[in-house]
Design a protein around this motif. Sequence first.
Motif, PDB file in Angstrom:
ATOM      1  N   UNK A  51       0.849  -1.187   0.000  1.00  0.00           N
ATOM      2  CA  UNK A  51       0.000   0.000   0.000  1.00  0.00           C
ATOM      3  C   UNK A  51       0.889   1.243   0.000  1.00  0.00           C
ATOM      4  N   UNK A  52       0.784   2.038  -1.055  1.00  0.00           N
ATOM      5  CA  UNK A  52       1.580   3.264  -1.139  1.00  0.00           C
ATOM      6  C   UNK A  52       0.660   4.405  -1.557  1.00  0.00           C
ATOM      7  N   UNK A  53       0.046   5.080  -0.582  1.00  0.00           N
ATOM      8  CA  UNK A  53      -0.710   6.293  -0.921  1.00  0.00           C
ATOM      9  C   UNK A  53       0.272   7.374  -1.340  1.00  0.00           C
ATOM     10  N   UNK A  54      -0.241   8.515  -1.811  1.00  0.00           N
ATOM     11  CA  UNK A  54       0.601   9.547  -2.381  1.00  0.00           C
ATOM     12  C   UNK A  54       1.890   9.780  -1.615  1.00  0.00           C
ATOM     13  N   UNK A  55       3.034   9.452  -2.235  1.00  0.00           N
ATOM     14  CA  UNK A  55       4.347   9.545  -1.599  1.00  0.00           C
ATOM     15  C   UNK A  55       5.397   9.831  -2.669  1.00  0.00           C
ATOM     16  N   UNK A  56       6.607  10.144  -2.213  1.00  0.00           N
ATOM     17  CA  UNK A  56       7.712  10.410  -3.129  1.00  0.00           C
ATOM     18  C   UNK A  56       8.627   9.196  -3.135  1.00  0.00           C
TER      19      UNK A  56
ATOM     20  N   UNK B 124       1.251   7.377  -6.396  1.00  0.00           N
ATOM     21  CA  UNK B 124       0.034   7.201  -5.612  1.00  0.00           C
ATOM     22  C   UNK B 124      -0.621   5.878  -6.009  1.00  0.00           C
ATOM     23  N   UNK B 125      -0.115   4.769  -5.411  1.00  0.00           N
ATOM     24  CA  UNK B 125      -0.584   3.438  -5.818  1.00  0.00           C
ATOM     25  C   UNK B 125      -0.614   3.328  -7.343  1.00  0.00           C
ATOM     26  N   UNK B 126       0.415   3.843  -7.956  1.00  0.00           N
ATOM     27  CA  UNK B 126       0.476   3.974  -9.411  1.00  0.00           C
ATOM     28  C   UNK B 126       0.799   2.642 -10.081  1.00  0.00           C
ATOM     29  N   UNK B 127       0.488   2.519 -11.385  1.00  0.00           N
ATOM     30  CA  UNK B 127       0.806   1.282 -12.100  1.00  0.00           C
ATOM     31  C   UNK B 127       2.313   1.034 -12.171  1.00  0.00           C
ATOM     32  N   UNK B 128       2.680  -0.228 -12.050  1.00  0.00           N
ATOM     33  CA  UNK B 128       4.063  -0.676 -12.201  1.00  0.00           C
ATOM     34  C   UNK B 128       4.022  -1.928 -13.070  1.00  0.00           C
ATOM     35  N   UNK B 129       5.036  -2.088 -13.941  1.00  0.00           N
ATOM     36  CA  UNK B 129       4.955  -3.113 -14.971  1.00  0.00           C
ATOM     37  C   UNK B 129       6.133  -4.087 -14.895  1.00  0.00           C
ATOM     38  N   UNK B 130       5.868  -5.304 -15.351  1.00  0.00           N
ATOM     39  CA  UNK B 130       6.898  -6.281 -15.652  1.00  0.00           C
ATOM     40  C   UNK B 130       7.019  -6.375 -17.159  1.00  0.00           C
TER      41      UNK B 130
ATOM     42  N   UNK C  17       4.077   5.285 -21.805  1.00  0.00           N
ATOM     43  CA  UNK C  17       3.313   4.959 -20.600  1.00  0.00           C
ATOM     44  C   UNK C  17       4.116   5.386 -19.382  1.00  0.00           C
ATOM     45  N   UNK C  18       3.547   6.297 -18.599  1.00  0.00           N
ATOM     46  CA  UNK C  18       4.163   6.767 -17.355  1.00  0.00           C
ATOM     47  C   UNK C  18       3.224   6.427 -16.204  1.00  0.00           C
ATOM     48  N   UNK C  19       3.598   5.425 -15.412  1.00  0.00           N
ATOM     49  CA  UNK C  19       2.749   5.021 -14.297  1.00  0.00           C
ATOM     50  C   UNK C  19       2.596   6.100 -13.236  1.00  0.00           C
ATOM     51  N   UNK C  20       3.690   6.703 -12.740  1.00  0.00           N
ATOM     52  CA  UNK C  20       3.577   7.736 -11.703  1.00  0.00           C
ATOM     53  C   UNK C  20       2.954   9.024 -12.253  1.00  0.00           C
ATOM     54  N   UNK C  21       2.551   9.889 -11.319  1.00  0.00           N
ATOM     55  CA  UNK C  21       1.891  11.150 -11.689  1.00  0.00           C
ATOM     56  C   UNK C  21       2.946  12.202 -11.992  1.00  0.00           C
ATOM     57  N   UNK C  22       3.466  12.201 -13.217  1.00  0.00           N
ATOM     58  CA  UNK C  22       4.619  13.044 -13.581  1.00  0.00           C
ATOM     59  C   UNK C  22       4.262  14.520 -13.707  1.00  0.00           C
ATOM     60  N   UNK C  23       2.974  14.851 -13.701  1.00  0.00           N
ATOM     61  CA  UNK C  23       2.568  16.260 -13.754  1.00  0.00           C
ATOM     62  C   UNK C  23       1.783  16.657 -12.514  1.00  0.00           C
ATOM     63  N   UNK C  24       1.895  15.919 -11.445  1.00  0.00           N
ATOM     64  CA  UNK C  24       1.037  16.000 -10.273  1.00  0.00           C
ATOM     65  C   UNK C  24       0.788  17.432  -9.810  1.00  0.00           C
ATOM     66  N   UNK C  25      -0.472  17.873  -9.944  1.00  0.00           N
ATOM     67  CA  UNK C  25      -0.965  19.147  -9.417  1.00  0.00           C
ATOM     68  C   UNK C  25      -0.064  20.343  -9.739  1.00  0.00           C
TER      69      UNK C  25
END
Length: 937
Positions: free
Chosen positions: A817-822, A846-852, A904-912
Amino acid sequence: MIRSNKFYCSLAVLLLLRVSLSWAQAIPSPIEHFGFNIGDDYQLATYTQTEAYFKKLAAASDRVRIEDIGLTEEGRHQYMLIVTSPENMQRLDRYKEISQKLARAEDLTDEQAQALASEGKAVIWIDGGLHATETVGIHQLIETAWQLTSRQDAETKRLLDQTVVLLTHANPDGQELVSNWYMRTRKPEKRSLSHLPRLYQKYVGHDNNRDFYMTNMKESQNISRQLFVEWIPQIMYNHHQRGPAGSVLAGPPYRDPFNYVYDPLLVTSIDAVGAAMNNRLNAEDKPGYTQRAGSQFSTWWNGGLRTTPYFHNMVGLLTEIIGGPTPEDVPLVPHRLLPNGATPNPVAPQKWHFRQSIDYSVSLNYAVLNYAARHSDELLYNIYRMGRNSIERGSKDYWALSPKHVDAINAAHEKDKAKEAKSGDAESSGGDFSYGRGSGIPAKYFDAILKDPALRDPRGYILPADQPDFPTAVTFVNALIKSGVLVHKATSDFTVAGKSYPAGSYIVQTNQAFRPHVIDMFEPQEHPNDFQYEGGPPIRPYDAAGWTLAYQMGVQFDRMLDGFEGPFQRVPYGKLQSPEGHLTASSPSTAGFVLDARANNSFIAVNDLLQAGAEVYRMPQAEAGQGAFFVPATDKSKTLVAKAAADYGLDITGVAQQPAGATTKVSPMRIALWDTYGGSMPSGWVRWLMEQYHFPVQVIYPQDIDAGNLQEKYDVILFVTRAIPPVNEQEGDRNRGREVKELNPNEVPAEYRAHLGKITADKSIPQLKSFMEAGGTVVTIGSSTNLAYHLGLPVQNALVEMTGTGQERPLPATKYYIPGSILRLNYDTTHPAAWGMPAEGDVYFDNSPVFNISPVAISNGSVKPLAWFATKKPLRSGWAWGQEYLQNGVAAFVAPVGAGNLFAFGPEITFRGQAHGTFKLLFNQLYSTSGTSQTMR
């Protein structure tokens, strides 16, 4: 003669009374102005009407002054009403000065502070309307302004005599949109707030309450200037909706955890004011107040209108109340019927009307003002005391308690116990965790950890002026300045701890009153493990768990654990800074100019050059960093480059000849940005971002995509999170027995009907696939990376486990579980998609997608990883339960689809609009090279 004097005295009193009554009668009531009472069912006031009413109050009453605090994003005037007694109004500047002096706590003795506290008046902020669909907020503000202005009772007069009240409209644009939308239906019973066609704050909608340490939006800037630079109130009250089901409202005090940087006096002050609010409602027979564990609200997070003031030693209050113009029901929730510490006075199920919410809100406002009036000198002195404590903590070695310190104490003790057991010297501690007994850990471990020099809090931070993206560092500094932080600037070169720094570097020291905010913007947050019960599911944080702004922005800084001095000039409070750019020409026959791709502002300059018709090239290898821009010298480009250096703070270098690697010509792309009916906040943030960096962008909707022929209109299409549905979304809806109904177009104004619809597997995905096969580029962020699965690309979800039956399932929250974090990522900086990025960098996750991705897919060129997690512990700030599952997971990739590409960028690269450190991961994809779209090779 005596009778005559009595007669004239009585006559004078009568005349004064008549003047007073006539003055009060001249103040227009809401029904006289709006045509209805505030809180009448099915009635909402527009901002146009409210603005006019506020001006009328100011013109009619000597208790009110109206101040225009700035323009909104849509260009409306944002007003603040200052309400106090006529006598106080004459000394308003002095009371503001006292409030500032005590909040900043500089150069004051305790005795001087006590004298100022006795002389001053408590300053109380009350706002309304931030979330415009929460209509109680602005309407209680109107009603409160009316009552404070017109009432002649003893309590109101006492409150105004002892306080200065700042009644501030938080979102004029939103009120105008929402009220007009609701009132558009003639038949009152048919009126509804549902299906608002666009965001109620131009770019960011509900996220306007997520912008108060970054202050990107004009409204946030206007409000922050009053809160943190101008008035610095001791209490601020932020009205919201909606209360927990079965209660009327949630309010202070709030549930744990609270942020560890707070002064304890702040926490207990919130408790005290919360008790006064709850008490007033109980005394007035207004049940239904819930607090602490009765609601979801904590005081951990920074960034909200209520929470950022905590980091400035202000008592921040938030209530979430039910109600609206359309009557509703208080539902029956059995477990809320029993009185307890969270809800001492439960409310019974009943029909609820708008006016009840207005009355509750006014009572709460009066409770806050009554507390402030009775404790005015205490509030003023206490904000000084908290500021003084912060200055003292930043002036000496100080260790703040946090989870890492607790863990270090336990680890040191366990290590020694293991040694003792091995040597046979172990002794029974005789301690346990029962009531009245200790843990059995000797106190020496406290001293050992809390005196470890490596674990001290820093005395300050230095932001070197020679870092590659200094303009972004200055943007970070300005965010601090807008938040009232004291900043210094070096007037000449200097050396600290053996390291040299250039003139123009910025210094932020922690020996200042707003030290909690300084620490919070530079240091990692350490959110505690917070579960419903041992082994149970996590309790979601109210918002982010970690947000360290310096990390998000990719700012380079040095932490100074010891005190330091230098040629530092104090920046006046609130004075924003501009980076000084330099254009260095090699000779009069300069062949061109090199712009560093590591600097975000270089992209603004390039876009200006391209729009002016200048030539621009990129260099895979360059001294200024991979992907640097080269601009051939012409009369036009020389002028534009010189202007860019000055306007954007860029260090641009002239070269005598075109670099050998500058062969890849850059052209602008036709950029489309997905949005949806009602508005997407992540899309709105990206639209704002595109405007700031001068990328021309066209907003498109699902119907535009479904219409096809996309390659004739666009070169690149951007999809923010929550645009592309999961592959099994429709099947999942059927399994849950939920119908997904489309909004009836006939219920929508004609101008918005083209915005209806959503991305679907049967219509939209084939069009996107055809677009890429024809050479187009699609960029996906967050959950919209689902597009890779729709396309059948050779990628898999990395965050799964096998069940006992051999089936894959997502990791449960009890394990991961990883809520919004760096988090920390590694980048392939040789790829054009990541040019200008560091080899390792921070990203908001923020619980973002991660791929294999299989080695075969990588080797045959089917997929190219761009960023990945290289360690078992990538957490930098926040909370990452089970972070070891991330190791070797791919966070970003590019894959060819026909002649085009999917990024494809899983993390929020433009976050707010905060994540400046990862903006380049988007910007790099928005240029075509050599006349074709960017390839993955």
